[in-house]
Scaffold this active site. Structure first.
Site, PDB file in Angstrom:
ATOM      1  CB  VAL A 111      38.706  31.845  44.344  1.00 60.05           C
ATOM      2  CG1 VAL A 111      37.881  31.030  43.367  1.00 60.05           C
ATOM      3  CG2 VAL A 111      40.076  32.192  43.742  1.00 60.05           C
ATOM      4  CB  ALA A 112      40.047  36.997  46.531  1.00 60.04           C
ATOM      5  NE  ARG A 113      37.519  36.599  52.919  1.00 57.60           N
ATOM      6  CZ  ARG A 113      38.009  35.360  52.866  1.00 57.60           C
ATOM      7  NH1 ARG A 113      38.003  34.708  51.705  1.00 57.60           N
ATOM      8  NH2 ARG A 113      38.479  34.773  53.942  1.00 57.60           N
ATOM      9  CG  ASP A 149      33.879  29.943  46.596  1.00 63.14           C
ATOM     10  OD1 ASP A 149      32.937  29.118  46.609  1.00 63.14           O
ATOM     11  OD2 ASP A 149      34.714  30.035  47.523  1.00 63.14           O
ATOM     12  CD  GLU A 208      30.660  35.258  51.432  1.00 54.71           C
ATOM     13  OE1 GLU A 208      31.031  34.566  52.400  1.00 54.71           O
ATOM     14  OE2 GLU A 208      31.396  35.461  50.449  1.00 54.71           O
ATOM     15  CG  HIS A 262      33.171  31.748  51.266  1.00 56.51           C
ATOM     16  ND1 HIS A 262      33.157  33.001  51.803  1.00 56.51           N
ATOM     17  CD2 HIS A 262      34.486  31.374  51.257  1.00 56.51           C
ATOM     18  CE1 HIS A 262      34.385  33.375  52.114  1.00 56.51           C
ATOM     19  NE2 HIS A 262      35.211  32.395  51.786  1.00 56.51           N
TER      20      HIS A 262
END
Length: 331
Positions: free
Chosen positions: A232-234, A258, A263, A281
């Site tokens: 859930v970071a990058r 996520d 992206e 995201h």
């Protein structure tokens, strides 16, 4: 002021800001249409799009203000050199950290209870034996939180009620969570040892270029077989090829993602044929976080328009770019 969003996404952000900043003009254009409008902007909002030196030089804006935390798409060095301030909204200040932490737990629970298998059986109208598939409880499991910033701390607070054993990996020695028992703390240099004992690994670490593919083939090999990996970071923190291979072999039992290597991500990528639960995201996209971010963002716009230093700056230019006509010169 004219506040320019670099992209047409985040419509709810602009709707809330329009209420909080009725005297300002909010503009939004796709990245390839920014050129004719950049010279008019007083403030630029990157969202998830690139703000490089070329774009900075085209404008006269004095502030790049993110609607949220991430600044990996901003050339902060170029902004500093050109006298442009760069600011973000810390996750704990807005409710964003709490929202993302909740999402990480959602991933953990869905993976633990075989959500993908149940969903596919339902979609295919294929019955499963009563009481199947067998799930895994969080109680008594070991969770390694990689990154004890705002999200990591909020996650630890919420996980404490599940009866798990929490370990952490962090780049700030001694950083902890008040009133939460952390079984062991590791430095980033000790990450292989931290990964080796975890049933769940949750990435909540700030992304920097030196952390590109922090979770690579070697890091995944250090994890115990059957681990669940949540990010859930990058997206840049994980090597997708290494993760795909580990999912295919079963070494990684499942992943909750996520964020992605690109992206928007191509959902035809083979990784999504494995036991992966993916969201676009949206871990921090909640009513609470949007309201909190919008309030903090609006406060910074008011400070900047009044010639005051914005809060939560990520840089400190020696000389500031000259203010636009009609603005108060920065003091």
């Amino acid at each position: 002021m004219k506040i320019l969003f670099c992209g047409e996404g985040f419509p709810e952000a602009r709707r809330q800001l329009a209420t909080l900043l009725p005297d300002d003009e909010l503009l939004a254009f796709p990245p390839d249409k920014l050129g004719p409008h950049i010279a008019e902007a007083d403030v630029v909002v990157p969202t998830v799009n690139r703000v490089d030196e070329e774009l900075i030089r085209k404008g006269t804006f004095g502030l790049i203000q993110q609607f949220g935390v991430g600044l990996e798409s901003v050339d902060i060095g170029a902004a500093t050199k050109n006298g442009v301030m760069v600011a973000r909204i810390p996750s704990e200040e807005s409710g964003n950290a709490a929202s993302v932490a909740e999402h990480a737990i959602l991933f953990m629970l869905m993976l633990s209870r075989n959500w993908n298998r149940l969903s596919r059986a339902r979609e295919e109208n294929r019955p499963l034996p009563w009481g199947s598939p067998e799930g895994q409880a969080l109680l008594g499991k070991k969770v390694c939180i990689v990154g004890l910033g705002g999200i990591g701390r909020e996650l630890a607070r919420r996980l404490a009620g599940f009866g798990v054993r929490i370990t952490t990996v962090d780049d700030h020695p001694g950083r902890t969570v008040p009133d939460i028992e952390i079984a062991r703390q590791y430095s980033l240099a000790e990450i292989p040892a931290a990964l080796a004992e975890a049933n769940y690994v949750v990435l909540s670490l700030n992304y920097t270029p030196d952390r590109f593919h922090l979770i690579d083939t070697a890091a995944i090999a250090a994890m115990k077989s059957g681990v669940y990996l949540i990010n859930v970071a990058r997206g840049g923190l994980i090597d997708p090829d290494a993760l795909l291979a580990a999912l295919k072999s079963g070494h990684v039992a499942g992943a909750g993602l996520d964020v992605f290597w690109e992206e928007p991500v191509d959902m035809s990528h083979p990784i999504f044929s494995e036991n992966v639960i993916a969201t676009p995201h949206t871990a921090g996209v909640t009513d609470v976080s949007y309201e909190g971010i919008a309030r903090a963002f609006a406060e910074n716009m008011k400070r900047y328009a009044a010639g005051e230093k914005p809060l939560y700056l990520a840089n400190a230019p020696d000389r500031l770019r000259k203010a636009r006509p009609g603005q108060t010169v920065m003091r």
